[in-house]
Motif scaffolding. Structure first.
Motif, short mmCIF file in Angstrom:
data_model
loop_
_atom_site.label_atom_id
_atom_site.label_comp_id
_atom_site.label_asym_id
_atom_site.label_seq_id
_atom_site.Cartn_x
_atom_site.Cartn_y
_atom_site.Cartn_z
N THR A 15 0.76 -1.26 -0.06
CA THR A 15 0.11 -0.08 -0.12
C THR A 15 0.94 1.18 0.06
O THR A 15 0.45 2.16 -0.56
CB THR A 15 -1.04 -0.01 1.32
N SER A 16 1.94 1.13 0.59
CA SER A 16 3.11 2.41 0.39
C SER A 16 4.19 1.93 0.88
O SER A 16 4.51 1.15 1.82
CB SER A 16 2.21 3.61 1.39
N TRP A 17 5.24 2.53 0.22
CA TRP A 17 6.76 2.31 0.67
C TRP A 17 7.28 3.50 1.76
O TRP A 17 7.00 4.67 1.48
CB TRP A 17 7.73 2.54 -0.50
N LEU A 18 7.55 3.10 2.62
CA LEU A 18 8.23 3.97 3.68
C LEU A 18 9.62 4.47 3.64
O LEU A 18 9.91 5.49 4.11
CB LEU A 18 7.95 3.51 5.32
N VAL A 57 11.24 -3.66 -6.43
CA VAL A 57 10.58 -4.32 -7.56
C VAL A 57 9.30 -4.42 -7.64
O VAL A 57 8.71 -4.39 -8.77
CB VAL A 57 11.10 -5.94 -7.18
N VAL A 58 8.61 -4.29 -6.50
CA VAL A 58 7.15 -4.34 -6.56
C VAL A 58 6.61 -2.88 -6.11
O VAL A 58 6.79 -2.32 -5.09
CB VAL A 58 6.28 -5.30 -5.60
N PRO A 59 5.86 -2.04 -7.20
CA PRO A 59 5.62 -0.74 -6.98
C PRO A 59 4.12 -0.53 -5.96
O PRO A 59 3.63 -1.69 -5.75
CB PRO A 59 4.99 -0.09 -8.22
N GLU A 60 3.96 0.52 -5.42
CA GLU A 60 2.86 0.74 -4.51
C GLU A 60 1.33 0.31 -5.40
O GLU A 60 1.37 0.55 -6.64
CB GLU A 60 2.67 2.04 -4.09
N GLY A 61 0.82 -0.43 -4.72
CA GLY A 61 -0.73 -0.77 -5.21
C GLY A 61 -0.73 -2.08 -6.10
O GLY A 61 -1.89 -2.84 -6.34
N GLU A 62 0.41 -2.87 -6.22
CA GLU A 62 0.75 -4.02 -6.72
C GLU A 62 0.24 -5.29 -5.61
O GLU A 62 1.00 -4.90 -4.57
CB GLU A 62 2.00 -4.32 -7.42
N GLU A 95 4.21 -0.69 4.04
CA GLU A 95 2.97 -1.19 4.51
C GLU A 95 2.56 -1.87 3.64
O GLU A 95 2.49 -1.94 2.44
CB GLU A 95 2.00 0.22 4.70
N VAL A 96 1.90 -3.06 4.14
CA VAL A 96 1.21 -4.26 3.22
C VAL A 96 -0.09 -4.59 3.78
O VAL A 96 -0.20 -4.49 4.89
CB VAL A 96 2.11 -5.60 3.11
N GLU A 97 -1.03 -4.62 2.87
CA GLU A 97 -2.45 -5.16 3.10
C GLU A 97 -2.50 -6.50 2.58
O GLU A 97 -2.26 -7.03 1.68
CB GLU A 97 -3.48 -4.47 2.59
N ALA A 98 -3.06 -7.38 3.86
CA ALA A 98 -3.09 -8.74 3.58
C ALA A 98 -4.26 -9.19 4.33
O ALA A 98 -4.35 -8.98 5.38
CB ALA A 98 -1.80 -9.38 4.09
N GLU A 99 -5.09 -9.97 3.58
CA GLU A 99 -6.17 -10.44 4.23
C GLU A 99 -7.20 -9.22 5.15
O GLU A 99 -7.54 -9.28 6.17
CB GLU A 99 -6.03 -11.51 5.17
N LYS A 100 -7.12 -8.05 4.38
CA LYS A 100 -7.90 -6.92 4.89
C LYS A 100 -7.28 -6.50 6.38
O LYS A 100 -7.96 -5.59 7.01
CB LYS A 100 -9.32 -7.14 5.37
N VAL A 101 -6.17 -6.84 6.50
CA VAL A 101 -5.28 -6.34 7.80
C VAL A 101 -4.09 -5.67 7.40
O VAL A 101 -3.29 -6.05 6.45
CB VAL A 101 -5.00 -7.46 8.65
N VAL A 128 9.94 -11.67 -4.02
CA VAL A 128 10.83 -10.42 -3.89
C VAL A 128 10.31 -9.17 -4.01
O VAL A 128 9.89 -8.88 -5.31
CB VAL A 128 12.26 -10.84 -4.77
N VAL A 129 10.33 -8.27 -3.00
CA VAL A 129 9.71 -6.91 -3.44
C VAL A 129 10.58 -6.05 -3.46
O VAL A 129 10.29 -4.85 -4.00
CB VAL A 129 8.45 -6.74 -2.27
N ALA A 130 11.80 -6.06 -3.00
CA ALA A 130 13.08 -5.10 -2.97
C ALA A 130 14.31 -5.99 -2.79
O ALA A 130 14.21 -6.96 -2.08
CB ALA A 130 12.65 -4.17 -2.09
N TYR A 131 15.33 -5.00 -2.96
CA TYR A 131 16.67 -5.49 -2.73
C TYR A 131 17.43 -4.55 -1.72
O TYR A 131 17.38 -3.39 -2.06
CB TYR A 131 17.35 -5.82 -3.86
N ILE A 132 18.14 -5.00 -0.61
CA ILE A 132 19.08 -4.36 0.23
C ILE A 132 20.32 -4.69 0.12
O ILE A 132 20.81 -5.94 -0.27
CB ILE A 132 18.53 -4.46 1.56
N GLU A 133 21.30 -3.70 -0.27
CA GLU A 133 22.64 -4.13 -0.33
C GLU A 133 23.28 -3.72 0.99
O GLU A 133 22.97 -2.80 1.50
CB GLU A 133 23.40 -3.16 -1.58
N THR A 134 24.10 -4.86 1.62
CA THR A 134 24.70 -4.79 2.90
C THR A 134 25.98 -4.34 2.71
O THR A 134 26.56 -4.21 1.50
CB THR A 134 24.65 -6.23 3.63
N THR A 135 26.86 -3.77 3.59
CA THR A 135 27.94 -3.24 3.64
C THR A 135 29.29 -4.05 4.00
O THR A 135 30.29 -3.69 4.36
CB THR A 135 28.20 -2.01 4.27
N ASP A 136 28.67 -5.47 4.37
CA ASP A 136 29.76 -6.38 4.80
C ASP A 136 30.82 -6.43 3.76
O ASP A 136 30.45 -7.05 2.81
CB ASP A 136 29.27 -7.75 5.44
#
Length: 81
Positions: free
Chosen positions: A21-24, A61-66, A39-45, A73-81
């Motif tokens: 529903t929205s990317w923070l 990867v996944v835009p708002e509303g999809e 924020e994710v809406e799942a089963e009306k919650v 996979v909805v996004a990727y995070i690159e770590t600094t290790d």
């Protein structure tokens, strides 16, 4: 540096999909493990998707509303290790 997949989790036994529903946070934002990133809406919650690791969001990867299936996979995070 490692690229970590951010997956849509299964919060309930009957949950099969969720809608972003929205990317923070956005691409280029630094996050700490367990920071709320969407924020994710799942089963009306509304649920809060948290970062699985410390790092920087490098791709959304996944835009708002999809709606996608659990464990997508909805996004990727690159770590600094």
């Amino acid at each position: 540096m490692a690229k970590i997949e951010v997956l849509l989790p299964q919060w309930g036994m009957g949950m099969s999909e969720g809608t972003i529903t929205s990317w923070l946070k956005g691409v280029g934002d630094t996050v700490a493990e367990d920071d709320p990133i969407a924020e994710v809406e799942a089963e009306k919650v509304e649920e809060t998707l948290e970062a699985p690791a410390d790092g920087t969001i490098v791709e959304i990867v996944v835009p708002e509303g999809e709606t996608v299936e659990v464990r997508t996979v909805v996004a990727y995070i690159e770590t600094t290790d």
